[in-house]
Scaffold this active site. Structure first.
Site: not given
Length: 223
Positions: A115, A143-146, A166-167, A169
């Protein structure tokens, strides 16, 4: 912070953000982003397709709607309505990499998630933050991350500080990592110790070797 993030969104060499980003498992580039200002205003987009600068759409959501987050076709239609142009986000390299992955699903790059997160403190002592990503390489469709989640991928409290992540999520979302770091700074932790504590709380949930990565950045009100 918007302008800084746009630089990375435009760079096809950054494979985890914007144009040139890795695709999902169906060969589609989908983007997530959010932004916060010093007045506790926030905007976010999730699962956005065919728009080059999701961070700018997130800012437009913040400034020109009653909402914090728009997703999918709703986010796209909002962007088009507000003057953003449709842009093919699938680079030749991303398409070729996806085709190789389809042939061998073990062929996942080491830099398969990341990110761009930017935090800023201006001359008046006000804070802002922004983040943007194309998400996990070859993620499941939808899919949706953080990164677009306020409190997980980014949080700004102008009285205290700001933090971003980052990383992987999924791990950051379960820990509400960025909000946690700002709250720890409010309790007296310095930024470094607050970030380390957020990482420690994720680590302590597991036994044995941890095979995923998370990272945080933080900026306190005093700089």
């Amino acid at each position: 912070v918007e302008q800084g993030v746009k630089e990375t969104e435009s760079d096809p060499q950054v494979r985890t953000v914007g144009f040139g980003g890795y695709t999902d498992n169906k060969g589609i580039v989908t983007l997530d982003a959010c932004i916060m200002d010093h007045k506790n205003n926030a905007g976010a987009v999730a699962y956005l397709k065919n728009i080059k600068h999701p961070i700018s759409v997130a800012r437009k959501v913040m400034e020109s709607s009653k909402h914090v987050m728009l997703a999918g076709s709703g986010a796209y239609n909002f962007a088009i309505k507000h003057g953003f142009k449709k842009h093919n986000m699938l680079s030749k390299q991303s398409k070729n990499d996806w085709l190789k992955w389809k042939e061998d699903s073990k062929n996942i790059p080491d830099d398969n998630h990341d990110t761009i997160t930017q935090l800023a403190l201006d001359i008046n002592g006000n804070l802002a933050g922004a983040c943007s990503t194309s998400g996990l390489a070859y993620k499941l469709k939808g899919r949706v991350g953080d990164s677009p989640i306020i409190g997980s991928g980014l949080f700004v409290d102008n009285n205290v500080g700001a933090a971003g992540a980052t990383g992987i999520g999924e791990e950051i979302m379960k820990n509400v990592g960025s909000f946690l770091i700002v709250e720890l700074m409010k309790q007296g932790y310095n930024p470094d110790k607050a970030c380390r504590e957020a990482v420690r709380r994720i680590i302590q949930k597991y036994t044995g070797e941890i095979k995923f990565q998370v990272a945080f950045i933080a900026l306190r009100k005093d700089g």
